[in-house]
Design an enzyme around this catalytic site. Structure first.
Site, PDB file in Angstrom:
ATOM      1  N   CYS A 228      -1.189  13.829 -15.927  1.00 24.89           N
ATOM      2  CA  CYS A 228      -1.445  14.934 -15.988  1.00 24.89           C
ATOM      3  C   CYS A 228      -3.178  14.399 -14.954  1.00 24.89           C
ATOM      4  O   CYS A 228      -4.029  13.856 -15.651  1.00 24.89           O
ATOM      5  CB  CYS A 228      -1.812  15.055 -16.777  1.00 24.89           C
TER       6      CYS A 228
ATOM      7  N   ASP B 226       6.015   5.471  -1.249  1.00 21.77           N
ATOM      8  CA  ASP B 226       7.578   5.075  -1.347  1.00 21.77           C
ATOM      9  C   ASP B 226       8.176   4.346  -2.492  1.00 21.77           C
ATOM     10  O   ASP B 226       6.909   3.091  -2.585  1.00 21.77           O
ATOM     11  CB  ASP B 226       8.273   5.066  -0.009  1.00 21.77           C
TER      12      ASP B 226
ATOM     13  N   HIS C  39      -1.715   1.694  -4.148  1.00 22.16           N
ATOM     14  CA  HIS C  39      -2.639   2.967  -3.333  1.00 22.16           C
ATOM     15  C   HIS C  39      -1.014   4.172  -4.221  1.00 22.16           C
ATOM     16  O   HIS C  39      -0.893   5.018  -4.416  1.00 22.16           O
ATOM     17  CB  HIS C  39      -2.327   3.322  -1.980  1.00 22.16           C
TER      18      HIS C  39
ATOM     19  N   CYS D  95       0.994  20.410 -17.827  1.00 24.27           N
ATOM     20  CA  CYS D  95       1.398  18.670 -18.755  1.00 24.27           C
ATOM     21  C   CYS D  95       1.756  19.420 -19.986  1.00 24.27           C
ATOM     22  O   CYS D  95       0.853  20.023 -20.898  1.00 24.27           O
ATOM     23  CB  CYS D  95       0.163  18.305 -18.722  1.00 24.27           C
TER      24      CYS D  95
ATOM     25  N   GLN E 192       1.152  -1.100   0.114  1.00 29.02           N
ATOM     26  CA  GLN E 192       0.220   0.140   0.342  1.00 29.02           C
ATOM     27  C   GLN E 192       0.529   1.544  -0.244  1.00 29.02           C
ATOM     28  O   GLN E 192       0.146   2.483  -0.108  1.00 29.02           O
ATOM     29  CB  GLN E 192      -0.981   0.152   1.113  1.00 29.02           C
TER      30      GLN E 192
ATOM     31  N   THR F 205       0.521  -2.914   9.083  1.00 30.05           N
ATOM     32  CA  THR F 205      -0.268  -2.300   8.145  1.00 30.05           C
ATOM     33  C   THR F 205      -0.760  -2.184   9.624  1.00 30.05           C
ATOM     34  O   THR F 205      -1.951  -3.063  10.110  1.00 30.05           O
ATOM     35  CB  THR F 205      -0.957  -3.258   7.064  1.00 30.05           C
TER      36      THR F 205
ATOM     37  N   CYS G 224      -5.300  14.558 -18.552  1.00 26.70           N
ATOM     38  CA  CYS G 224      -5.868  13.503 -19.733  1.00 26.70           C
ATOM     39  C   CYS G 224      -4.471  12.274 -18.917  1.00 26.70           C
ATOM     40  O   CYS G 224      -4.480  11.209 -20.086  1.00 26.70           O
ATOM     41  CB  CYS G 224      -4.792  14.163 -21.121  1.00 26.70           C
TER      42      CYS G 224
HETATM   43  C1  BJW Z   1       4.189  -1.226  12.537  1.00 29.53           C
HETATM   44  C2  BJW Z   1       5.681  -0.287  12.750  1.00 29.53           C
HETATM   45  C3  BJW Z   1       6.682  -0.774  12.794  1.00 29.53           C
HETATM   46  C4  BJW Z   1       4.158   0.593  13.088  1.00 29.53           C
HETATM   47  N1  BJW Z   1       6.883  -2.272  12.156  1.00 29.53           N
HETATM   48  N2  BJW Z   1       4.922  -2.292  12.144  1.00 29.53           N
HETATM   49  C5  BJW Z   1     -16.710   3.267   5.551  1.00 29.53           C
HETATM   50  C6  BJW Z   1     -15.929   1.789   6.086  1.00 29.53           C
HETATM   51  C7  BJW Z   1     -15.544   1.090   5.241  1.00 29.53           C
HETATM   52  C8  BJW Z   1     -15.109   2.135   4.069  1.00 29.53           C
HETATM   53  C9  BJW Z   1     -14.952   3.552   3.546  1.00 29.53           C
HETATM   54  C10 BJW Z   1     -15.453   3.620   4.846  1.00 29.53           C
HETATM   55  N3  BJW Z   1     -15.519   4.710   4.428  1.00 29.53           N
HETATM   56  C11 BJW Z   1     -15.144   5.513   3.419  1.00 29.53           C
HETATM   57  C12 BJW Z   1     -14.565   4.576   2.662  1.00 29.53           C
HETATM   58  C13 BJW Z   1     -13.696   3.698   1.637  1.00 29.53           C
HETATM   59  C14 BJW Z   1     -11.849   4.090   2.238  1.00 29.53           C
HETATM   60  C15 BJW Z   1     -11.695   3.463   3.376  1.00 29.53           C
HETATM   61  O1  BJW Z   1     -11.258   2.698   3.644  1.00 29.53           O
HETATM   62  N4  BJW Z   1     -11.521   4.453   4.538  1.00 29.53           N
HETATM   63  C16 BJW Z   1     -11.630   4.271   5.958  1.00 29.53           C
HETATM   64  C17 BJW Z   1     -10.582   4.662   6.103  1.00 29.53           C
HETATM   65  C18 BJW Z   1     -12.512   4.124   6.289  1.00 29.53           C
HETATM   66  N5  BJW Z   1     -11.383   4.111   0.969  1.00 29.53           N
HETATM   67  C19 BJW Z   1     -11.180   4.498  -0.085  1.00 29.53           C
HETATM   68  O2  BJW Z   1     -11.536   5.615  -0.866  1.00 29.53           O
HETATM   69  C20 BJW Z   1     -10.342   3.867  -1.757  1.00 29.53           C
HETATM   70  N6  BJW Z   1     -11.653   3.676  -2.434  1.00 29.53           N
HETATM   71  C21 BJW Z   1     -12.343   3.528  -2.687  1.00 29.53           C
HETATM   72  O3  BJW Z   1     -13.462   2.810  -1.471  1.00 29.53           O
HETATM   73  O4  BJW Z   1     -12.500   3.659  -3.950  1.00 29.53           O
HETATM   74  C22 BJW Z   1     -14.343   3.293  -3.585  1.00 29.53           C
HETATM   75  C23 BJW Z   1     -14.674   3.322  -5.337  1.00 29.53           C
HETATM   76  C24 BJW Z   1     -14.867   2.596  -6.379  1.00 29.53           C
HETATM   77  C25 BJW Z   1     -15.136   2.887  -7.859  1.00 29.53           C
HETATM   78  C26 BJW Z   1     -14.506   3.842  -8.109  1.00 29.53           C
HETATM   79  C27 BJW Z   1     -14.059   5.321  -7.078  1.00 29.53           C
HETATM   80  C28 BJW Z   1     -14.330   4.979  -5.582  1.00 29.53           C
HETATM   81  C29 BJW Z   1      -9.446   4.495  -1.236  1.00 29.53           C
HETATM   82  C30 BJW Z   1      -8.116   4.303  -0.198  1.00 29.53           C
HETATM   83  C31 BJW Z   1      -7.016   5.129  -0.268  1.00 29.53           C
HETATM   84  C32 BJW Z   1      -6.250   5.156   0.318  1.00 29.53           C
HETATM   85  N7  BJW Z   1      -4.854   5.912   0.784  1.00 29.53           N
HETATM   86  C33 BJW Z   1      -4.281   6.651   1.616  1.00 29.53           C
HETATM   87  C34 BJW Z   1      -3.053   7.744   1.018  1.00 29.53           C
HETATM   88  C35 BJW Z   1      -2.154   7.752  -0.294  1.00 29.53           C
HETATM   89  C36 BJW Z   1      -1.917   8.479  -0.375  1.00 29.53           C
HETATM   90  C37 BJW Z   1      -0.400   9.333   0.543  1.00 29.53           C
HETATM   91  O5  BJW Z   1       0.490   8.820   0.729  1.00 29.53           O
HETATM   92  O6  BJW Z   1      -0.886  10.116   0.778  1.00 29.53           O
HETATM   93  O7  BJW Z   1      -2.883   5.273   1.772  1.00 29.53           O
HETATM   94  S1  BJW Z   1      -4.587   6.315   3.354  1.00 29.53           S
HETATM   95  C38 BJW Z   1      -3.373   5.962   4.168  1.00 29.53           C
HETATM   96  O8  BJW Z   1      -3.371   4.994   4.831  1.00 29.53           O
HETATM   97  C39 BJW Z   1      -2.601   5.174   3.281  1.00 29.53           C
HETATM   98  C40 BJW Z   1      -1.723   3.887   2.838  1.00 29.53           C
HETATM   99  O9  BJW Z   1      -1.845   3.285   2.004  1.00 29.53           O
HETATM  100  C41 BJW Z   1      -3.424   3.499   3.592  1.00 29.53           C
HETATM  101  C42 BJW Z   1      -3.291   2.130   4.470  1.00 29.53           C
HETATM  102  O10 BJW Z   1      -2.308   2.979   5.663  1.00 29.53           O
HETATM  103  P1  BJW Z   1      -1.088   1.589   6.757  1.00 29.53           P
HETATM  104  O11 BJW Z   1      -0.457   1.682   5.819  1.00 29.53           O
HETATM  105  O12 BJW Z   1      -1.728   0.639   6.567  1.00 29.53           O
HETATM  106  O13 BJW Z   1      -0.807   3.089   8.048  1.00 29.53           O
HETATM  107  P2  BJW Z   1      -1.456   3.150   9.556  1.00 29.53           P
HETATM  108  O14 BJW Z   1      -0.870   3.717   9.284  1.00 29.53           O
HETATM  109  O15 BJW Z   1      -2.777   3.191   9.198  1.00 29.53           O
HETATM  110  O16 BJW Z   1      -1.334   1.801   9.853  1.00 29.53           O
HETATM  111  C43 BJW Z   1       0.909   1.597  10.328  1.00 29.53           C
HETATM  112  C44 BJW Z   1       0.449   0.528  10.907  1.00 29.53           C
HETATM  113  O17 BJW Z   1       2.465  -0.032  11.166  1.00 29.53           O
HETATM  114  C45 BJW Z   1       0.098   0.462  12.625  1.00 29.53           C
HETATM  115  O18 BJW Z   1      -0.528  -1.056  12.145  1.00 29.53           O
HETATM  116  C46 BJW Z   1       0.772   0.420  13.326  1.00 29.53           C
HETATM  117  O19 BJW Z   1       1.148  -0.771  14.938  1.00 29.53           O
HETATM  118  C47 BJW Z   1       2.174  -0.097  12.660  1.00 29.53           C
HETATM  119  N8  BJW Z   1       3.548  -0.076  12.795  1.00 29.53           N
HETATM  120  N9  BJW Z   1       5.242   1.368  13.486  1.00 29.53           N
HETATM  121  C48 BJW Z   1       5.987  -2.705  11.955  1.00 29.53           C
HETATM  122  N10 BJW Z   1       8.634  -0.527  12.946  1.00 29.53           N
HETATM  123 ZN    ZN Z   2      -2.552  16.544 -19.841  1.00 32.83          ZN
END
Ligand code: BJW
Ligand code: ZN
Length: 249
Positions: free
Chosen positions: A126, A103, A118, A153, A100, A194, A129
């Site tokens: 862009c 980086d 992600h 773009c 996810q 995660t 486009c």
């Molecule tokens: C360690 C450690 C160490 C610490 N060693 N471990 C309500 C219910 C269900 C779903 C939804 C809802 N409302 C909205 C939604 C949907 C939404 C969603 O899931 N939201 C929830 C938050 C509720 N999802 C979306 O919107 C997705 N799209 C979608 O659903 O589209 C539908 C669609 C279909 C068709 C057409 C149109 C639409 C898109 C999700 C995109 C997420 N984007 C981000 C940002 C990316 C860009 C950026 O970097 O800025 O992605 S958000 C952020 O969270 C990022 C990550 O990839 C993602 C996951 O986070 P991750 O990696 O799990 O990090 P953390 O911080 O949460 O956890 C870190 C963990 O590491 C912890 O557990 C620590 O304990 C641990 N840790 N040190 C090992 N040393």
């Molecule tokens: Zn363009």
């Protein structure tokens, strides 16, 4: 000991998926999203920075923030967890890494082709486009809150946006399909660093568990994935993973 049990499962597995989140890069100095105090979403408003609505309202704010993120990531180096994952791939050909993270530290550690659910900070495109527009070079070290005008773009004159997936946006279809297929057919999935809160990515370990695979989780804290984990290894990835691979090599 649980790490011995996990090593035993890994040694037996013929088809492995490694699923990673921000925690795998934490020990490289890249902040996670939801950790208390240090997580990005503790300090910044996700709705104002990581949604299509935020981009429409204030592209300079969004672009400046992502250029700051690119600066932070550009200074980071892979850690022992990234290297252990690459070692698992080398030892078990056919292993699929699904990340996810935006980086590129898996690639830098030697993972040949991680699936990016992600997107990536190094793949802007862009907004109008879709033409890719690779970054010109290292980020210009903008300060955390500094606005920066996005590049234009060359093809259509639209604004160039970060190549990441924001809330409310669909994940890249080919990547999600490949990840789901790999999870459905593996016999072991390692979920590392995660929170398992963001969907649809968080489905990937659940798909593997439903299809009968063993799930090994590496995380210092409990997550909703505890329920599907065959073995929970509580601790930092850069300590646990080298210990795990040392027992299997
Ligand atoms: C360690 C450690 C160490 C610490 N060693 N471990 C309500 C219910 C269900 C779903 C939804 C809802 N409302 C909205 C939604 C949907 C939404 C969603 O899931 N939201 C929830 C938050 C509720 N999802 C979306 O919107 C997705 N799209 C979608 O659903 O589209 C539908 C669609 C279909 C068709 C057409 C149109 C639409 C898109 C999700 C995109 C997420 N984007 C981000 C940002 C990316 C860009 C950026 O970097 O800025 O992605 S958000 C952020 O969270 C990022 C990550 O990839 C993602 C996951 O986070 P991750 O990696 O799990 O990090 P953390 O911080 O949460 O956890 C870190 C963990 O590491 C912890 O557990 C620590 O304990 C641990 N840790 N040190 C090992 N040393
Ligand atoms: Zn363009």
């Amino acid at each position: 000991m649980t790490v011995d049990r996990a090593a035993g499962l890994l040694a037996q597995a013929r088809s492995v998926v490694v699923f990673t989140g921000a925690g795998v890069s934490a020990e490289s100095g890249i902040p996670t999203f939801r950790d208390v105090q240090t997580g990005l979403w503790e300090r910044f408003d996700a709705q104002a920075l990581a949604t299509p609505q935020a981009w429409a309202a204030d592209p300079d704010l969004v672009w400046g923030w992502y250029e700051w993120r690119r600066t932070v990531v550009g200074r980071a180096r892979p850690n022992a967890a990234h290297r252990a994952i690459a070692a698992i791939e080398a030892a078990k050909p056919g292993t699929v890494v699904v990340t996810q993270n935006v980086d590129d530290l898996h690639e830098q550690a030697g993972s040949p082709a991680p699936i990016h659910l992600h997107g990536s900070l190094t793949a802007p495109r862009c907004a109008r486009c879709g033409t890719p527009r690779p970054p010109d070079g290292p980020a210009d070290e903008p300060a955390e809150g500094r606005r920066l005008t996005p590049p234009v773009c060359e093809r259509c004159g639209g604004a160039v946006r970060p190549g990441v997936v924001w809330f409310g946006e669909a994940l890249p279809e080919a990547a999600l399909t490949a990840a789901a297929e790999a999870a459905a057919s593996c016999d072991l999935l390692l979920t590392i660093g995660t929170s398992g809160l963001v969907y649809p990515a968080a489905e990937i370990p659940q798909v593997a568990a439903r299809c009968g695979a063993w799930v090994i989780q590496v995380n210092p804290r409990p997550t909703p994935l505890d329920e599907v984990a065959t073995v929970n290894l509580r601790g930092p990835a850069a300590e646990i993973l080298p210990a795990l691979t040392a027992l299997t090599s």
